[in-house]
Design an enzyme around this catalytic site. Sequence first.
Site, PDB file in Angstrom:
ATOM      1  N   VAL A 189       4.919  11.354  11.796  1.00 44.69           N
ATOM      2  CA  VAL A 189       5.533  12.001  10.635  1.00 44.69           C
ATOM      3  C   VAL A 189       5.440  13.516  10.758  1.00 44.69           C
ATOM      4  O   VAL A 189       6.429  14.232  10.592  1.00 44.69           O
ATOM      5  CB  VAL A 189       4.868  11.530   9.327  1.00 44.69           C
ATOM      6  CG1 VAL A 189       5.481  12.265   8.125  1.00 44.69           C
ATOM      7  CG2 VAL A 189       5.027  10.032   9.154  1.00 44.69           C
TER       8      VAL A 189
ATOM      9  N   GLY B 100       5.615  -1.932  16.770  1.00 43.99           N
ATOM     10  CA  GLY B 100       5.056  -0.769  16.094  1.00 43.99           C
ATOM     11  C   GLY B 100       5.057  -0.872  14.584  1.00 43.99           C
ATOM     12  O   GLY B 100       4.674   0.072  13.884  1.00 43.99           O
TER      13      GLY B 100
ATOM     14  N   LYS C 188      -1.176   1.898  -2.852  1.00 45.06           N
ATOM     15  CA  LYS C 188       0.102   2.326  -3.426  1.00 45.06           C
ATOM     16  C   LYS C 188       0.242   1.856  -4.872  1.00 45.06           C
ATOM     17  O   LYS C 188       0.796   2.565  -5.716  1.00 45.06           O
ATOM     18  CB  LYS C 188       1.243   1.801  -2.564  1.00 45.06           C
ATOM     19  CG  LYS C 188       1.242   2.389  -1.159  1.00 45.06           C
ATOM     20  CD  LYS C 188       2.214   1.669  -0.235  1.00 45.06           C
ATOM     21  CE  LYS C 188       2.161   2.245   1.168  1.00 45.06           C
ATOM     22  NZ  LYS C 188       3.012   1.504   2.132  1.00 45.06           N
TER      23      LYS C 188
END
Length: 438
Positions: free
Chosen positions: A17, A188, A206
Site C-alpha cells: 500500500v 496472496g 473492523k
Amino acid sequence: MIDHRTLRVALLGAGSVGSQVARLLLEHADELEGRAGARLELVGIAVRNVDAQRDVELPHELFTTDAHELIVGSDIVIELMGGIEPARTHILDALQSGADVITGNKALLATHGAEIFDAADQVGASVSYEAAVAAAIPILRPLKDSLAGDFVTRIFGIVNGTTNYILDRMDTEGADFAEVLADAQMLGYAEADPTADVEGYDAAQKAAILASLAFHTNVPLEAVHCEGISSIGADAIENAKKAGYVIKLLATCERLPAENGEDAAISVRVYPALIKRDHPLASVHGGNNAVYVEAAAAGPLMFYGAGAGGVQTASAILGDVVSAARRHIAGGVGVGESARGTQPIADIGRITTRYQITLDVTDEQGVLATVATILNEGGVSIATLEQTAVETNDGESRARLVIGTHRAREQALSATTERLAESGVVERVVTVLRVEGE
C-alpha cells in the site's frame, strides 16, 4: 497560475500500500495540487531497510530509517506500517508535533483508538482512517459525516476478502476448505499464517471501528464477539443451499431495544451466518467486500467494492490526504471523533435471531421426540426439519438432523444446545449457524 502553499507529507512504511501511495503522490502531484489547494510534497519515506526490494520503483533519496526525524516538521503524516508498535508511538509523536495523521491501521485503531483521538483533540489535529475498513470502499466517511444526523440501527457486512473468497468458492464449486485456503495463500489473498482472517479477528477489528462511528460510542475490541470459519465444512455449505441460504462471515453492529427490564444496548459481533440467496450481500463474490447499512431516515444502503489491494487501498489513503490538506488551507482545528457516548455493549446472549442447527443423532425410535422436547423446553421453536442417513465406519446407525428454528434468544439457544449435546441421543452438534438480514 495560482501560487499554492506547499504541505510536507511524510510516509511511514512502503509495503504494497505504502509504495502505491508514494507513486501516486509523485506521479499525480499536479492533479492533487489542484484538488487540495496545496502542493503535496512527499519529503520522505521511513522504512526498516532502505535497500529492500519494493513493488514500485521510487527515488532512493526519499528513504530513511529515522521515522522520528521525518515526522518532525511534516504537515501530514501517513502511517502504513501496520501493527501496534512503533506505529502507535509515531502517530502520537506526529500529533504532538501538530501534524494531521492518515492511517489504515485497523488493529491499532481498534485497540488504541480512544487514546489516539484524545491526543488529536488536545492539539486540534485530525486523524483520518478511511482505508482501515474495506480498503477503497467509502464507508467510514459516510458514517462519520453523511449519516451523522440520521439514526443508524444496524450495520452488517462482509469486511474480510479472504474469508469471502474461501466461502464463495466452497459454495459455487463445492471445494474443500483446506484446498481453497491453500489457493488463497498462493494468490496472496491469505497470509502464510491465516489465523487473523479465518478466525475472524481481522473482521472483529473492523467491526469495532464501524460500531464506534455508527453508534457514536467507543467500542473496545474485547467487547466484540468473534467466531471464525474454520469449522465450516462442505456439509454446512450444502445444508445452507438446500434451505435457500449462502454462508458469509459477517460483521454485525446492531442497536438492541430496551425490553424485559433491560436497557437499550449495542451488539457487535462477527461470525459465519446464513443470508438468503436473494439478499444483496449473497451476490458478493470472490475477495470483494460489502457493507449494508440500515438507517431510520435514509433506509437501507449498501457499499460495495474491492476490500483489499495496494492501489485500491491507496485510493482511500489519498482521499484522506486531500481532505487533510484542505483543512490545513482553510485553517481551524481538526474535526474530532463523535465516539463520545457511553452506550452499554450487550453480551452475545442477548441477541435474537433464527438458527440452523445440525445434529448427528442415534437413528432409533423416540430420538426426534426427545430433541423436540429439549428445544421446546428451552424456548426454541422448530420451523423446519430435515433428516438424512449418515454413513459411519463402526456399523452403527446414525441420522443427521438439520433444524431451522423460529426467532429465539441466543442465551436460550446456547443453553438448549448444551442440553442437546448431553442428552444421550445426540452424537455431535455439527454446526449452529445464525440467520442475518431478515
